[in-house]
Design a protein around this motif. Structure first.
Motif, mmCIF file in Angstrom:
data_model
loop_
_atom_site.group_PDB
_atom_site.id
_atom_site.type_symbol
_atom_site.label_atom_id
_atom_site.label_comp_id
_atom_site.label_asym_id
_atom_site.label_seq_id
_atom_site.Cartn_x
_atom_site.Cartn_y
_atom_site.Cartn_z
ATOM 1 N N VAL A 28 106.449 -30.892 47.337
ATOM 2 C CA VAL A 28 104.880 -30.264 47.128
ATOM 3 C C VAL A 28 105.087 -28.661 46.119
ATOM 4 C CG1 VAL A 28 102.419 -29.907 48.215
ATOM 5 C CG2 VAL A 28 104.261 -32.293 49.183
ATOM 6 N N VAL A 29 104.964 -28.785 45.483
ATOM 7 C CA VAL A 29 104.814 -26.982 44.570
ATOM 8 C C VAL A 29 103.871 -27.007 44.845
ATOM 9 C CG1 VAL A 29 106.832 -28.400 43.232
ATOM 10 C CG2 VAL A 29 104.529 -28.637 42.365
ATOM 11 N N VAL A 46 103.836 -24.615 51.856
ATOM 12 C CA VAL A 46 103.769 -24.704 50.645
ATOM 13 C C VAL A 46 102.468 -23.896 50.219
ATOM 14 C CG1 VAL A 46 101.046 -25.868 50.514
ATOM 15 C CG2 VAL A 46 102.412 -26.677 49.124
ATOM 16 N N ALA A 47 102.916 -23.715 48.938
ATOM 17 C CA ALA A 47 101.552 -22.526 47.330
ATOM 18 C C ALA A 47 100.501 -22.826 47.753
ATOM 19 C CB ALA A 47 102.527 -22.140 45.769
ATOM 20 N N VAL A 48 99.073 -22.611 48.112
ATOM 21 C CA VAL A 48 97.658 -22.456 47.745
ATOM 22 C C VAL A 48 97.556 -22.407 46.677
ATOM 23 C CG1 VAL A 48 98.062 -23.419 50.073
ATOM 24 C CG2 VAL A 48 97.195 -21.167 49.715
ATOM 25 N N THR A 49 96.305 -22.660 46.030
ATOM 26 C CA THR A 49 95.863 -21.868 45.227
ATOM 27 C C THR A 49 93.946 -23.090 45.223
ATOM 28 O OG1 THR A 49 95.419 -21.163 42.461
ATOM 29 C CG2 THR A 49 96.943 -23.430 43.904
ATOM 30 N N ASP A 50 93.268 -21.787 44.543
ATOM 31 C CA ASP A 50 92.048 -21.981 44.344
ATOM 32 C C ASP A 50 91.313 -21.899 43.230
ATOM 33 O OD1 ASP A 50 91.603 -19.092 44.188
ATOM 34 O OD2 ASP A 50 89.737 -19.078 45.601
ATOM 35 N N SER A 53 93.726 -22.333 36.892
ATOM 36 C CA SER A 53 94.238 -22.493 35.783
ATOM 37 C C SER A 53 95.799 -21.558 36.215
ATOM 38 C CB SER A 53 93.428 -21.050 34.780
ATOM 39 O OG SER A 53 93.840 -20.425 35.745
ATOM 40 N N ALA A 54 95.457 -21.785 37.295
ATOM 41 C CA ALA A 54 97.236 -21.374 37.954
ATOM 42 C C ALA A 54 98.176 -22.597 38.710
ATOM 43 C CB ALA A 54 96.587 -20.704 39.126
ATOM 44 N N LEU A 55 97.471 -23.687 37.850
ATOM 45 C CA LEU A 55 98.462 -25.194 38.846
ATOM 46 C C LEU A 55 99.858 -25.072 38.251
ATOM 47 C CD1 LEU A 55 95.975 -28.037 38.908
ATOM 48 C CD2 LEU A 55 96.591 -26.131 40.666
ATOM 49 N N LYS A 56 101.000 -25.211 38.909
ATOM 50 C CA LYS A 56 102.567 -25.142 38.815
ATOM 51 C C LYS A 56 102.429 -26.696 38.089
ATOM 52 C CE LYS A 56 103.358 -21.901 42.266
ATOM 53 N NZ LYS A 56 104.804 -21.629 43.103
ATOM 54 N N GLU A 57 103.876 -26.675 37.390
ATOM 55 C CA GLU A 57 103.964 -28.057 36.732
ATOM 56 C C GLU A 57 105.069 -28.644 37.785
ATOM 57 O OE1 GLU A 57 105.844 -27.132 33.183
ATOM 58 O OE2 GLU A 57 106.568 -29.407 32.737
ATOM 59 N N ALA A 58 104.419 -30.095 38.185
ATOM 60 C CA ALA A 58 104.675 -31.172 38.820
ATOM 61 C C ALA A 58 104.771 -32.434 37.422
ATOM 62 C CB ALA A 58 103.732 -31.242 40.222
ATOM 63 N N LEU A 77 91.525 -29.682 34.344
ATOM 64 C CA LEU A 77 92.861 -29.364 34.570
ATOM 65 C C LEU A 77 92.777 -28.990 32.789
ATOM 66 C CD1 LEU A 77 93.951 -32.580 36.384
ATOM 67 C CD2 LEU A 77 93.350 -29.633 37.249
ATOM 68 N N THR A 78 93.382 -28.008 33.100
ATOM 69 C CA THR A 78 93.966 -27.101 31.812
ATOM 70 C C THR A 78 95.022 -28.236 30.872
ATOM 71 O OG1 THR A 78 95.183 -25.486 32.796
ATOM 72 C CG2 THR A 78 92.920 -25.012 32.406
ATOM 73 N N PHE A 79 95.908 -28.729 31.320
ATOM 74 C CA PHE A 79 97.399 -29.119 31.063
ATOM 75 C C PHE A 79 96.311 -30.638 30.219
ATOM 76 C CE2 PHE A 79 97.409 -29.643 35.623
ATOM 77 C CZ PHE A 79 97.694 -30.991 35.335
ATOM 78 N N SER A 80 97.531 -31.114 29.195
ATOM 79 C CA SER A 80 97.409 -32.698 29.545
ATOM 80 C C SER A 80 98.611 -33.134 29.008
ATOM 81 C CB SER A 80 97.076 -32.645 27.714
ATOM 82 O OG SER A 80 97.235 -31.741 26.488
ATOM 83 N N ASN A 81 98.674 -34.643 28.767
ATOM 84 C CA ASN A 81 99.899 -35.172 28.662
ATOM 85 C C ASN A 81 101.163 -35.826 30.568
ATOM 86 O OD1 ASN A 81 99.377 -36.164 26.254
ATOM 87 N ND2 ASN A 81 99.806 -34.202 25.162
ATOM 88 N N ARG A 82 100.196 -35.502 31.220
ATOM 89 C CA ARG A 82 100.606 -35.689 32.113
ATOM 90 C C ARG A 82 100.513 -36.183 33.240
ATOM 91 N NH1 ARG A 82 101.303 -28.987 34.290
ATOM 92 N NH2 ARG A 82 101.939 -28.262 31.835
#
Lengths: 252, 252
Positions: A28-29, A46-50, A53-58, A77-82
């Protein structure tokens, strides 16, 4: 190693976190929740966040949030194609924003806050638009000892509905039985072996074959006395309706 | 050694015979049935008879017959002042003819013809007018590994009624779930771990605490969709009634 980001902090999210954390095949990244306070106690694991925009790659992003929040959260979610999946039994895969590789990871089990969940032997319904994504979801299920089942949306929704009958409604019948025994000052515990056996019986025979009792026998005298014993109108109505349902099934 | 005569040849009689036969503390001195054919296959293990006037002496006579037959059969017994019990959950102890020492030996479990019954941990409700008779019935229950519970008639009838809810009615809910999954071509087997867990959960928490799902959350959207998914009116009625019952219990 499958890299996972969990989003949400409800029962499903928390039980999945524990299972993933215990698995040697999953990392769990990151764990996201809108309120950091709820997941803050896990920050040494585990790394936690609220911050979205700071979500890691997974490899997989798991939206373990309420049905109504799936669409909005997936859009944010700011990314795409995942690969982005939700864990809902009743929500369409298409509720997830189409910029993502969409999927479903629905564990068919009852999750309470205070009970531990053993994922081994739990069925997890998986759905994805791409074959490779389906493979990842199946692998993820197996990594926590669960059994993946590829189902389509109609089938998943049928399972979700059927689950309400066998889980929520059966449990409410246990609750009514609890009220009936308490009203006569007799321990509900005496019923527990019967409850267990009722569930265990259908491992080997169908519910149709397993049925016994006054409704199946069309034992009018007992049915009449039972209805007289029941004090609440609501309980009488449930008794009448389920007795009729058994009669219909067994041809009276 | 407790000497027992069994009367009747239904599921309860047959399962009790097997359990008594396997116990080192019980001897089945005779097995009576009106039709000898039904019990004839056991004649190498036990004396069988269809003649009420030929009943041997025993410590307990167990009338494992249908509720309606208890009174007449107990009248037809030619002896008196011996311990005669029935195995019914709903019939009064006083249905037994008063020339006998009357009692009840009610195993709270579901008995099917084709499933084996493990009496260990099964509750057996015992009732008797004389203290010494109660002792014999408790000893008899323990001799087959069961747990005797001294209850009064009201309590036994409450347990019998509650048993219909947790056993017959829960089983009918499993049946409906079976119909729902079949209608979408998905395996009913996928629900079995959930059914097992639903029953197992109340070993540690009350049914009230164990409740989850759309009715408890008052999730109107899901409830509405579920009702739309259900094809049979009967299933819709059951869904509506049990949803309302959960709402009432949990204060919506």
């Amino acid at each position: 190693m499958i890299k996972v980001v969990i989003l949400g902090a409800g029962n499903v999210a928390t039980h999945l976190f524990k299972a993933f954390f215990a698995s040697e095949e999953v990392t769990v990244v990151q764990w996201y929740n809108r309120h950091l306070k709820t997941i803050d106690l896990h920050k040494n694991k585990v790394a936690v966040t609220d911050d979205l925009s700071a979500l890691k790659e997974a490899d997989v992003y798991i939206l373990a949030v309420s049905d109504d929040a799936i669409e909005t959260l997936s859009e944010q979610l700011t990314f795409s194609n995942r690969l982005v999946v939700h864990t809902s039994g009743s929500t369409s895969l298409y509720a997830i924003e189409k910029k993502h590789n969409r999927g479903v990871f629905y564990p068919l089990q009852t999750f309470s806050k205070d009970t531990t969940v053993d994922f081994s032997a739990i069925p997890i319904c998986v759905e994805a638009l791409k074959k490779d994504d389906l493979k990842v979801l199946k692998k993820l299920a197996k990594a926590i000892g669960a059994h993946p089942h590829k189902v389509n949306t109609d089938q998943r929704q049928a399972l979700h509905l059927a689950a309400v009958f066998v889980n929520n409604f059966s449990n409410q019948l246990y609750r009514i039985a609890h009220e009936i025994t308490e009203s006569q000052g007799v321990e509900f515990d005496i019923l527990k072996p019967l409850i267990k056996e009722t569930a265990a019986k259908i491992e080997t025979i169908s519910p149709y074959m397993a049925q016994t009792g006054p409704a199946k026998r069309n034992d009018k005298k007992t049915i009449k006395r039972h209805l007289k014993q029941l004090e609440k109108e609501e309980h009488q109505a449930i008794y009448t309706l389920l007795t009729q349902s058994i009669k219909n099934t067994h041809g009276h």
